[in-house]
Design a protein around this motif. Sequence first.
Motif, PDB file in Angstrom:
ATOM      1  N   SER A   1       0.844  -1.167   0.124  1.00 15.37           N
ATOM      2  CA  SER A   1       0.061  -0.081  -0.023  1.00 15.37           C
ATOM      3  C   SER A   1       0.811   1.164  -0.013  1.00 15.37           C
ATOM      4  O   SER A   1       0.396   2.297  -0.839  1.00 15.37           O
ATOM      5  CB  SER A   1      -0.964  -0.061   1.066  1.00 15.37           C
ATOM      6  OG  SER A   1      -1.796  -1.209   1.030  1.00 15.37           O
ATOM      7  N   GLN A   2       1.977   1.272   0.789  1.00 19.11           N
ATOM      8  CA  GLN A   2       2.808   2.371   0.641  1.00 19.11           C
ATOM      9  C   GLN A   2       3.406   2.770  -0.630  1.00 19.11           C
ATOM     10  O   GLN A   2       3.380   3.621  -1.302  1.00 19.11           O
ATOM     11  CB  GLN A   2       4.133   2.049   1.669  1.00 19.11           C
ATOM     12  CG  GLN A   2       4.894   3.279   1.507  1.00 19.11           C
ATOM     13  CD  GLN A   2       4.592   4.564   2.360  1.00 19.11           C
ATOM     14  OE1 GLN A   2       3.821   4.451   3.148  1.00 19.11           O
ATOM     15  NE2 GLN A   2       5.164   5.766   1.809  1.00 19.11           N
ATOM     16  N   THR A   3       4.015   1.419  -1.435  1.00 26.51           N
ATOM     17  CA  THR A   3       4.525   1.475  -2.610  1.00 26.51           C
ATOM     18  C   THR A   3       3.451   2.132  -3.733  1.00 26.51           C
ATOM     19  O   THR A   3       3.814   2.764  -4.735  1.00 26.51           O
ATOM     20  CB  THR A   3       5.105   0.320  -3.168  1.00 26.51           C
ATOM     21  OG1 THR A   3       6.069  -0.328  -2.095  1.00 26.51           O
ATOM     22  CG2 THR A   3       5.786   0.480  -4.603  1.00 26.51           C
TER      23      THR A   3
ATOM     24  N   ASP B   1      -3.920   5.688   0.388  1.00 29.40           N
ATOM     25  CA  ASP B   1      -4.107   6.086   2.052  1.00 29.40           C
ATOM     26  C   ASP B   1      -5.294   5.121   2.532  1.00 29.40           C
ATOM     27  O   ASP B   1      -4.833   4.970   3.891  1.00 29.40           O
ATOM     28  CB  ASP B   1      -4.705   7.468   1.805  1.00 29.40           C
ATOM     29  CG  ASP B   1      -4.022   8.503   1.077  1.00 29.40           C
ATOM     30  OD1 ASP B   1      -2.867   8.262   1.028  1.00 29.40           O
ATOM     31  OD2 ASP B   1      -4.457   9.660   0.989  1.00 29.40           O
ATOM     32  N   TYR B   2      -6.163   4.924   1.840  1.00 31.98           N
ATOM     33  CA  TYR B   2      -7.279   3.866   2.497  1.00 31.98           C
ATOM     34  C   TYR B   2      -6.639   2.554   2.952  1.00 31.98           C
ATOM     35  O   TYR B   2      -6.840   2.242   4.250  1.00 31.98           O
ATOM     36  CB  TYR B   2      -8.266   3.497   1.261  1.00 31.98           C
ATOM     37  CG  TYR B   2      -9.454   2.695   2.250  1.00 31.98           C
ATOM     38  CD1 TYR B   2     -10.523   3.340   2.805  1.00 31.98           C
ATOM     39  CD2 TYR B   2      -9.336   1.297   2.293  1.00 31.98           C
ATOM     40  CE1 TYR B   2     -11.675   2.690   3.074  1.00 31.98           C
ATOM     41  CE2 TYR B   2     -10.223   0.830   2.909  1.00 31.98           C
ATOM     42  CZ  TYR B   2     -11.454   1.366   3.459  1.00 31.98           C
ATOM     43  OH  TYR B   2     -12.562   0.662   4.162  1.00 31.98           O
ATOM     44  N   CYS B   3      -5.929   1.597   2.158  1.00 33.43           N
ATOM     45  CA  CYS B   3      -5.161   0.526   2.741  1.00 33.43           C
ATOM     46  C   CYS B   3      -4.038   0.859   3.823  1.00 33.43           C
ATOM     47  O   CYS B   3      -3.954  -0.148   4.412  1.00 33.43           O
ATOM     48  CB  CYS B   3      -4.763  -0.268   1.402  1.00 33.43           C
ATOM     49  SG  CYS B   3      -6.164  -0.442   0.492  1.00 33.43           S
ATOM     50  N   LEU B   4      -3.354   1.834   3.549  1.00 33.73           N
ATOM     51  CA  LEU B   4      -2.649   2.015   4.687  1.00 33.73           C
ATOM     52  C   LEU B   4      -3.161   2.472   5.997  1.00 33.73           C
ATOM     53  O   LEU B   4      -2.703   1.697   6.953  1.00 33.73           O
ATOM     54  CB  LEU B   4      -1.507   3.326   4.324  1.00 33.73           C
ATOM     55  CG  LEU B   4      -0.287   2.989   3.402  1.00 33.73           C
ATOM     56  CD1 LEU B   4       0.133   4.478   2.836  1.00 33.73           C
ATOM     57  CD2 LEU B   4       0.777   2.245   3.744  1.00 33.73           C
ATOM     58  N   SER B   5      -4.062   3.007   5.948  1.00 31.58           N
ATOM     59  CA  SER B   5      -4.941   3.291   7.155  1.00 31.58           C
ATOM     60  C   SER B   5      -5.649   1.925   7.639  1.00 31.58           C
ATOM     61  O   SER B   5      -5.485   1.521   8.992  1.00 31.58           O
ATOM     62  CB  SER B   5      -6.103   4.241   7.085  1.00 31.58           C
ATOM     63  OG  SER B   5      -5.446   5.427   6.705  1.00 31.58           O
ATOM     64  N   ALA B   6      -6.311   1.032   6.755  1.00 28.27           N
ATOM     65  CA  ALA B   6      -6.722  -0.098   7.130  1.00 28.27           C
ATOM     66  C   ALA B   6      -5.621  -0.849   7.739  1.00 28.27           C
ATOM     67  O   ALA B   6      -5.941  -1.577   8.880  1.00 28.27           O
ATOM     68  CB  ALA B   6      -7.433  -0.807   6.012  1.00 28.27           C
TER      69      ALA B   6
END
Length: 184
Positions: free
Chosen positions: A72-74, A78-83
Amino acid sequence: MKTLKPLTIEEANENSQVIFSAVKSKIGRVPNLYAAMGVSDKLLRGFLTFTETLKSGEFTSKEYEAIALATSQTNSCDYCLSAHTAIGKMNGFTEQDTLDIRDHSIEDTKLKAIGTLVSDLINLKGHPSDTTVDNFFDAGFNKAAFVELIAIVALTTISNNIYHNGGFEIDFPKAQNTEQLHLV
């Protein structure tokens, strides 16, 4: 243009409604990502089934979340980093651990090898360097873990792309330092 939006249970087809109900009974709500995926009950069912299958594979729950965070970072999601920050914390990571995984400064050899391999797979379009692959195996992972990591990256990339084409509300506590994702 944002094409995808979370569906309400009334907007979803009958099959997606059944899946939404099962998700809600399991975790107490239907995350916006799943509600957006619900436009295709085939995608949503397959995604959830594949996720559960991979979570029973070679990686610990923390390692799985490290893969999802690095992906998710690469992919600047934002959504998946938060999840995955929230889920990672539920699996024993500190906030700092999640940030260190994302910027490749984590000291844990296995987690660093995971993050580097994920980054190489995405940035080098599926062709990680020999050194990166060797480091992954030297960290103690086997070939089954290697192929499962590829699958988890692919699965997480699906969710990243659903969000990128939806831009819906992040219904998890917002991960730190996501503003840096969009400076490029």
